[in-house]
Design a protein around this motif. Sequence first.
Motif, mmCIF file in Angstrom:
data_model
loop_
_atom_site.group_PDB
_atom_site.id
_atom_site.type_symbol
_atom_site.label_atom_id
_atom_site.label_comp_id
_atom_site.label_asym_id
_atom_site.label_seq_id
_atom_site.Cartn_x
_atom_site.Cartn_y
_atom_site.Cartn_z
ATOM 1 N N ARG A 144 0.845 -1.195 0.000
ATOM 2 C CA ARG A 144 0.000 0.000 0.000
ATOM 3 C C ARG A 144 0.875 1.237 0.000
ATOM 4 O O ARG A 144 1.980 1.243 0.553
ATOM 5 C CB ARG A 144 -0.974 0.001 1.172
ATOM 6 N N TYR A 145 0.358 2.271 -0.620
ATOM 7 C CA TYR A 145 1.077 3.543 -0.689
ATOM 8 C C TYR A 145 0.841 4.304 0.615
ATOM 9 O O TYR A 145 -0.245 4.246 1.206
ATOM 10 C CB TYR A 145 0.596 4.370 -1.872
ATOM 11 N N LEU A 146 1.861 5.008 1.084
ATOM 12 C CA LEU A 146 1.768 5.763 2.329
ATOM 13 C C LEU A 146 2.006 7.240 2.065
ATOM 14 O O LEU A 146 3.022 7.610 1.465
ATOM 15 C CB LEU A 146 2.812 5.268 3.343
ATOM 16 N N THR A 147 1.075 8.052 2.491
ATOM 17 C CA THR A 147 1.307 9.488 2.456
ATOM 18 C C THR A 147 2.173 9.872 3.651
ATOM 19 O O THR A 147 2.355 9.088 4.592
ATOM 20 C CB THR A 147 -0.018 10.251 2.532
ATOM 21 N N THR A 148 2.689 11.069 3.622
ATOM 22 C CA THR A 148 3.492 11.537 4.755
ATOM 23 C C THR A 148 2.670 11.520 6.035
ATOM 24 O O THR A 148 3.171 11.160 7.110
ATOM 25 C CB THR A 148 4.031 12.950 4.475
ATOM 26 N N GLY A 149 1.384 11.891 5.929
ATOM 27 C CA GLY A 149 0.519 11.876 7.099
ATOM 28 C C GLY A 149 0.356 10.480 7.662
ATOM 29 O O GLY A 149 0.360 10.292 8.892
ATOM 30 N N LYS A 150 0.192 9.494 6.783
ATOM 31 C CA LYS A 150 0.057 8.108 7.236
ATOM 32 C C LYS A 150 1.331 7.643 7.937
ATOM 33 O O LYS A 150 1.289 6.918 8.943
ATOM 34 C CB LYS A 150 -0.244 7.196 6.039
ATOM 35 N N ILE A 151 2.467 8.043 7.405
ATOM 36 C CA ILE A 151 3.736 7.653 8.017
ATOM 37 C C ILE A 151 3.839 8.232 9.421
ATOM 38 O O ILE A 151 4.214 7.534 10.376
ATOM 39 C CB ILE A 151 4.917 8.108 7.133
ATOM 40 N N ARG A 152 3.464 9.507 9.567
ATOM 41 C CA ARG A 152 3.509 10.128 10.895
ATOM 42 C C ARG A 152 2.553 9.431 11.864
ATOM 43 O O ARG A 152 2.872 9.234 13.044
ATOM 44 C CB ARG A 152 3.148 11.608 10.797
ATOM 45 N N GLN A 153 1.384 9.054 11.357
ATOM 46 C CA GLN A 153 0.362 8.445 12.199
ATOM 47 C C GLN A 153 0.722 7.014 12.619
ATOM 48 O O GLN A 153 0.579 6.647 13.781
ATOM 49 C CB GLN A 153 -0.974 8.431 11.453
ATOM 50 N N GLU A 154 1.213 6.217 11.660
ATOM 51 C CA GLU A 154 1.408 4.789 11.920
ATOM 52 C C GLU A 154 2.804 4.446 12.422
ATOM 53 O O GLU A 154 2.995 3.389 13.035
ATOM 54 C CB GLU A 154 1.118 3.995 10.646
ATOM 55 N N ALA A 155 3.766 5.307 12.159
ATOM 56 C CA ALA A 155 5.138 5.035 12.604
ATOM 57 C C ALA A 155 5.758 6.329 13.104
ATOM 58 O O ALA A 155 6.632 6.913 12.448
ATOM 59 C CB ALA A 155 5.964 4.437 11.480
ATOM 60 N N PRO A 156 5.307 6.801 14.257
ATOM 61 C CA PRO A 156 5.836 8.074 14.763
ATOM 62 C C PRO A 156 7.339 8.052 15.016
ATOM 63 O O PRO A 156 7.957 9.108 15.128
ATOM 64 C CB PRO A 156 5.051 8.286 16.067
ATOM 65 N N VAL A 157 7.936 6.866 15.081
ATOM 66 C CA VAL A 157 9.384 6.800 15.288
ATOM 67 C C VAL A 157 10.146 7.229 14.042
ATOM 68 O O VAL A 157 11.317 7.589 14.118
ATOM 69 C CB VAL A 157 9.802 5.358 15.688
ATOM 70 N N VAL A 158 9.480 7.258 12.888
ATOM 71 C CA VAL A 158 10.127 7.684 11.650
ATOM 72 C C VAL A 158 10.187 9.208 11.598
ATOM 73 O O VAL A 158 9.174 9.887 11.790
ATOM 74 C CB VAL A 158 9.369 7.141 10.417
ATOM 75 N N ALA A 159 11.357 9.733 11.362
ATOM 76 C CA ALA A 159 11.512 11.188 11.224
ATOM 77 C C ALA A 159 10.947 11.594 9.865
ATOM 78 O O ALA A 159 11.557 11.341 8.822
ATOM 79 C CB ALA A 159 12.982 11.568 11.346
ATOM 80 N N ALA A 160 9.761 12.217 9.876
ATOM 81 C CA ALA A 160 9.040 12.464 8.622
ATOM 82 C C ALA A 160 9.442 13.770 7.939
ATOM 83 O O ALA A 160 8.992 14.036 6.824
ATOM 84 C CB ALA A 160 7.535 12.480 8.898
ATOM 85 N N GLU A 161 10.302 14.551 8.578
ATOM 86 C CA GLU A 161 10.745 15.784 7.928
ATOM 87 C C GLU A 161 11.496 15.436 6.638
ATOM 88 O O GLU A 161 12.441 14.656 6.637
ATOM 89 C CB GLU A 161 11.661 16.585 8.857
ATOM 90 N N GLY A 162 11.065 16.021 5.534
ATOM 91 C CA GLY A 162 11.702 15.749 4.258
ATOM 92 C C GLY A 162 11.218 14.487 3.571
ATOM 93 O O GLY A 162 11.657 14.169 2.465
ATOM 94 N N VAL A 163 10.300 13.746 4.227
ATOM 95 C CA VAL A 163 9.745 12.538 3.614
ATOM 96 C C VAL A 163 8.569 12.936 2.733
ATOM 97 O O VAL A 163 7.681 13.681 3.155
ATOM 98 C CB VAL A 163 9.298 11.534 4.697
ATOM 99 N N VAL A 164 8.518 12.455 1.500
ATOM 100 C CA VAL A 164 7.461 12.826 0.561
ATOM 101 C C VAL A 164 6.445 11.711 0.351
ATOM 102 O O VAL A 164 5.446 11.895 -0.348
ATOM 103 C CB VAL A 164 8.065 13.232 -0.800
ATOM 104 N N GLY A 165 6.676 10.555 0.940
ATOM 105 C CA GLY A 165 5.758 9.429 0.796
ATOM 106 C C GLY A 165 6.473 8.140 1.129
ATOM 107 O O GLY A 165 7.619 8.142 1.598
ATOM 108 N N GLY A 166 5.781 7.050 0.913
ATOM 109 C CA GLY A 166 6.395 5.768 1.217
ATOM 110 C C GLY A 166 5.479 4.620 0.829
ATOM 111 O O GLY A 166 4.479 4.799 0.116
ATOM 112 N N LEU A 167 5.804 3.458 1.292
ATOM 113 C CA LEU A 167 4.999 2.286 0.987
ATOM 114 C C LEU A 167 5.207 1.244 2.068
ATOM 115 O O LEU A 167 6.182 1.280 2.835
ATOM 116 C CB LEU A 167 5.400 1.693 -0.363
ATOM 117 N N GLU A 168 4.271 0.303 2.110
ATOM 118 C CA GLU A 168 4.381 -0.847 2.995
ATOM 119 C C GLU A 168 4.171 -2.098 2.155
ATOM 120 O O GLU A 168 3.245 -2.174 1.344
ATOM 121 C CB GLU A 168 3.325 -0.767 4.103
#
Length: 544
Positions: A144-168
Amino acid sequence: MLEDKPASLYSPPAREQALGALANATLDTLVVGAGINGAVAAAALAGCGAKVGVVDRGDFAGGVSSHSSNLAWGGIKYLESGEWRLVRKLCRSRNRLMDAYPSTVREIRFFTSIGKGFRMWSVFVWLGALLYWFMGSCRMAAPRYLTTGKIRQEAPVVAAEGVVGGLEYSDCYLYDNDSRFVFNFVRRAVDAGGLAANYLAVEGLEWLPDQSCWRATLRDRVTDRLMSLNAKSIVNATGPNTELLNESIGVATEHRHILSKGIHLIVDRVTDAAKVLTFFASDGRLFFVIPMGPKTCIGTTDTPVDDPSVGVTAADRDFVLANANALLNLPKPLTSEDVIAERVGVRPLAVAGDVAGRDWVQLSREHQVEVDSERAFLSVFGGKLTDCLNVGDELVSMIADLGVDIPNPNARWFGESGSGCRAKFMARAAAMELDKLTPDSASEPLSVRFWRRYDRAAFDLLDDIAADLTEAEHVLTGAEYTRAELRLIARREWIVDLSDFMRRRSKVSQVVRHEALLKDPGLEELASLLVGVSAAQQVAAFRG
């Protein structure tokens, strides 16, 4: 890295029995090296009815095979270099492992973040993961595709500054450590009638043309005694030392190894998320944060080296820590003081011809086997744990083609015992209320752990615990091993030196600080159970 420590003075009965059978034996195949390639070679050949011996100058799985990321993955990174055939092959191999070892090889989600300025858009990376899922026959949960907001919500340990998206997406990991997984193939070979010995070095190999066989001279590194045997064929599975053995007997090959050093650092758990956090490090390479029970394994590096004897340098450690601190939101930055243990080894990459100008990071781990048909000598290059069952199958076929009799070439030589055997074990464990004896500190019920680690040999644990309930007690603080398990390991697993257990049959030394082990009141009892009369000497050496 191949351990070359002074020989121990202790040789357990199971090992002595194997040495006695190897001396002056005539084998169908002698496998030299007991890493993943050598272990599956021995298991496959023995399981198919050949008379096989496997030896290693160090401990079983004492080199490359004890320093991996503990992942069984289909090679998603090779999509970028267009190696689709390899990716499909590795995905199928991963699925096969997952089916054969459901207790050990398990699906896990990989949570990947893509930073601004990465070499491709994050949506393209997700599309690659979708293709990867299809190439793996859609056996696991869909990506699944991850927006920056999803990354912040589901994995707060990830430093989301400068992150533009992701996947699982999903791949597999080994629930226990890599070296234990490898050892279980050695044990499988022995259970099928094969012979195995650790700390047994090959001193010389001589081809006897009049007898069409090899004469091998071996040295027991425990007692320094010499022995010899004959073998109709040889498998050189010595990993990064393959060329050294070949050169010593005049075997020429097209392939050779180039070596890549990788390290991992183990720290206290940095997140409760039961997922592998995946990033692209500052140099563009994959970087993992891997769950390891109460700990976290962080890495890896990918550094060209010429010598397989490697160690963790300050620069290696600083690179991993700097990337971890930059990529993770942590209460405080990780420092070298937070490191509980380090893993370091080389990846032998099989290459042919000139590799100048090729992207080092994109070189694959695909294995190659070369055969000297006139002298029945096989050399295994490269390879990775994910592809190990294919290596075993190929070697059986190749050795049969050399004229060596393989009585049962289609026999199933791998995998856990069937569901009926497992059901019988679990029923008996339930009848004696085994799981009520599970120590409070344990991460899982005893029945589940026993079956995963020891398969049908776990029935012996039930017998021991039924006779004495204290056999279900853990011996070391912070290490989940009962007295009954240690007795079983002493009988079946060739423990010559305490490090064989602490680092390879288990991951104790990877998850418990050395200082804590030195002070643990159970250390002497553990040593007594594992190495008998040499316990006091080995504890003293362990404490240094």
